[in-house]
Motif scaffolding. Structure first.
Motif, mmCIF file in Angstrom:
data_model
loop_
_atom_site.group_PDB
_atom_site.id
_atom_site.type_symbol
_atom_site.label_atom_id
_atom_site.label_comp_id
_atom_site.label_asym_id
_atom_site.label_seq_id
_atom_site.Cartn_x
_atom_site.Cartn_y
_atom_site.Cartn_z
ATOM 1 N N LEU A 35 0.862 -1.179 0.000
ATOM 2 C CA LEU A 35 0.000 0.000 0.000
ATOM 3 C C LEU A 35 0.899 1.230 0.000
ATOM 4 C CD1 LEU A 35 -2.544 -1.102 2.770
ATOM 5 C CD2 LEU A 35 -2.699 -1.488 0.298
ATOM 6 N N LEU A 36 0.881 1.975 -1.085
ATOM 7 C CA LEU A 36 1.753 3.140 -1.248
ATOM 8 C C LEU A 36 0.890 4.393 -1.352
ATOM 9 C CD1 LEU A 36 4.153 1.600 -3.950
ATOM 10 C CD2 LEU A 36 4.440 1.588 -1.457
ATOM 11 N N ASP A 37 0.955 5.237 -0.327
ATOM 12 C CA ASP A 37 0.115 6.432 -0.254
ATOM 13 C C ASP A 37 0.917 7.644 -0.714
ATOM 14 O OD1 ASP A 37 -1.882 8.214 0.238
ATOM 15 O OD2 ASP A 37 -2.033 7.835 2.382
ATOM 16 N N GLU A 38 0.611 8.146 -1.897
ATOM 17 C CA GLU A 38 1.325 9.285 -2.496
ATOM 18 C C GLU A 38 2.846 9.064 -2.450
ATOM 19 O OE1 GLU A 38 0.006 11.745 -4.057
ATOM 20 O OE2 GLU A 38 -2.093 11.574 -3.494
ATOM 21 N N PRO A 39 3.336 7.954 -2.986
ATOM 22 C CA PRO A 39 4.763 7.623 -2.841
ATOM 23 C C PRO A 39 5.694 8.497 -3.666
ATOM 24 C CG PRO A 39 3.724 6.077 -4.331
ATOM 25 C CD PRO A 39 2.621 6.932 -3.772
ATOM 26 N N MET A 40 5.166 9.265 -4.608
ATOM 27 C CA MET A 40 6.035 10.093 -5.453
ATOM 28 C C MET A 40 6.285 11.477 -4.880
ATOM 29 S SD MET A 40 4.600 8.938 -9.202
ATOM 30 C CE MET A 40 2.879 8.982 -8.693
ATOM 31 N N THR A 41 5.727 11.738 -3.695
ATOM 32 C CA THR A 41 5.917 13.039 -3.056
ATOM 33 C C THR A 41 7.393 13.291 -2.795
ATOM 34 O OG1 THR A 41 3.762 12.872 -1.971
ATOM 35 C CG2 THR A 41 5.322 14.463 -1.069
ATOM 36 N N GLY A 42 7.915 14.380 -3.308
ATOM 37 C CA GLY A 42 9.304 14.750 -3.062
ATOM 38 C C GLY A 42 10.315 14.095 -3.978
ATOM 39 N N LEU A 43 9.888 13.172 -4.850
ATOM 40 C CA LEU A 43 10.831 12.490 -5.730
ATOM 41 C C LEU A 43 11.100 13.319 -6.982
ATOM 42 C CD1 LEU A 43 9.626 8.765 -5.657
ATOM 43 C CD2 LEU A 43 11.366 9.881 -4.241
ATOM 44 N N ASP A 44 12.325 13.255 -7.461
ATOM 45 C CA ASP A 44 12.655 13.900 -8.728
ATOM 46 C C ASP A 44 12.248 12.970 -9.871
ATOM 47 O OD1 ASP A 44 14.590 11.909 -8.681
ATOM 48 O OD2 ASP A 44 16.246 13.268 -8.252
ATOM 49 N N PRO A 45 12.260 13.456 -11.121
ATOM 50 C CA PRO A 45 11.814 12.603 -12.240
ATOM 51 C C PRO A 45 12.506 11.247 -12.331
ATOM 52 C CG PRO A 45 11.892 14.881 -12.954
ATOM 53 C CD PRO A 45 12.468 14.859 -11.554
ATOM 54 N N PRO A 46 13.848 11.171 -12.179
ATOM 55 C CA PRO A 46 14.465 9.834 -12.205
ATOM 56 C C PRO A 46 13.972 8.942 -11.064
ATOM 57 C CG PRO A 46 16.125 11.529 -12.565
ATOM 58 C CD PRO A 46 14.877 12.236 -12.124
ATOM 59 N N GLY A 47 13.743 9.556 -9.895
ATOM 60 C CA GLY A 47 13.255 8.785 -8.763
ATOM 61 C C GLY A 47 11.851 8.253 -9.001
ATOM 62 N N ILE A 48 11.001 9.078 -9.633
ATOM 63 C CA ILE A 48 9.650 8.633 -9.962
ATOM 64 C C ILE A 48 9.691 7.475 -10.950
ATOM 65 C CG2 ILE A 48 7.521 9.314 -11.147
ATOM 66 C CD1 ILE A 48 7.895 12.105 -9.951
ATOM 67 N N ARG A 49 10.541 7.597 -11.947
ATOM 68 C CA ARG A 49 10.655 6.528 -12.950
ATOM 69 C C ARG A 49 11.104 5.224 -12.304
ATOM 70 N NH1 ARG A 49 14.853 7.640 -17.659
ATOM 71 N NH2 ARG A 49 16.223 7.561 -15.833
ATOM 72 N N GLU A 50 12.088 5.299 -11.419
ATOM 73 C CA GLU A 50 12.587 4.089 -10.764
ATOM 74 C C GLU A 50 11.527 3.492 -9.846
ATOM 75 O OE1 GLU A 50 14.415 1.024 -10.281
ATOM 76 O OE2 GLU A 50 15.620 2.509 -11.358
#
Length: 263
Positions: free
Chosen positions: A153-168
């Motif tokens: 269960l991932l609740d808004e897991p892309m918060t604070g991530l940069d584009p490469p981090g989001i892709r990974e």
């Protein structure tokens, strides 16, 4: 897998989740989407066993959400949008704690591979308080992945991530599902998760507006030119909301603050 039937959650006199039902199988990725205050986090916290449901039934990874809560938590990982890490532990110590708690074989090697995947290797000995918001998010995800939970269960897991981090992160979610995990990921960024989700659960003001595949969502709202347009059509659709009595609910206490990165 996840099975939810007629889930309801009430805080004091506020109905946060109203009669939500859905089912997800192993290998499926569900995008939990909706405007602010839709009830997305309440659904996830009920599933994780962090707050009690006011009504309804749930089963996660084959375990009943009321009778088998401890076993359920052993097979589930929940990552909130602002992970409450331990300030006095380093990155490596967080992973060691999870590895020992969940009795993960050879967890040191596995932890190092996760840190390399999420570009945190050079932060192994760094304290949690020295990490940026994005790095804290990555560390929480590494802790969740370390014991290979059946349900994520991932609740808004892309918060604070940069584009490469989001892709990974999105690539790792797809990889987890391919190995049989059931994943729920909430996000306000529908275009970001569109490429990985097999299903969508659309909520507004605590109500389930739609559950199904992307193709089914588009088919329901004929004439919409994109998944995003179909989503807006779903949350704008008017439904009759029945009045409910909130005065006698036994679990109406305010939601507690929870000091957990993974359940």
């Amino acid at each position: 897998m996840i099975e939810v039937h007629a889930l309801r959650k009430i805080y004091d006199h506020h109905l946060a989740v109203d009669n939500v039902s859905f089912q997800l199988e192993p290998g499926q990725i569900c995008g939990l989407v909706g405007p602010n205050g839709a009830g997305k986090t309440s659904v996830m916290r009920c599933l994780a066993g962090l707050i009690p449901a006011s009504a309804g039934t749930m089963a996660v990874a084959g375990y009943d959400g009321q009778r088998d809560l401890i076993e359920l938590k052993r097979h589930l990982a929940y990552v909130p949008d602002d992970p409450p890490l331990f300030d006095d532990l380093s990155v490596g110590q967080h992973l060691e704690l999870i590895g020992r708690l969940y009795q993960v074989p050879s967890f040191h090697d596995k932890a190092l591979r996760l840190l390399e995947t999420f570009q945190l290797t050079d932060k192994l000995d760094a304290g949690a308080t020295t990490l940026s918001r994005g790095m804290r998010q990555k560390l929480a995800v590494c802790c969740a992945y370390l014991f290979d939970p059946a349900v994520l269960l991932l609740d808004e897991p892309m918060t604070g991530l940069d584009p490469p981090g989001i892709r990974e992160l999105l690539a790792s979610v797809r990889s987890r599902a391919e190995t049989g995990a059931t994943v729920m990921i909430s996000s306000h960024l529908l275009p970001m998760i569109e490429g990985i989700c097999t299903h969508y659960l659309v909520m507004k003001q605590g109500e389930l507006k739609f559950f199904g595949t992307a193709a089914e969502l588009r088919q329901r709202y004929i004439g919409t030119r994109s998944l995003e347009e179909a989503y807006f059509a779903a949350i704008d659709e008017q439904t009759d909301r029945h009045e409910v009595d909130l005065g006698n609910d036994p679990n109406r206490a305010c939601e507690p603050r929870v000091m957990e990165v993974v359940a």
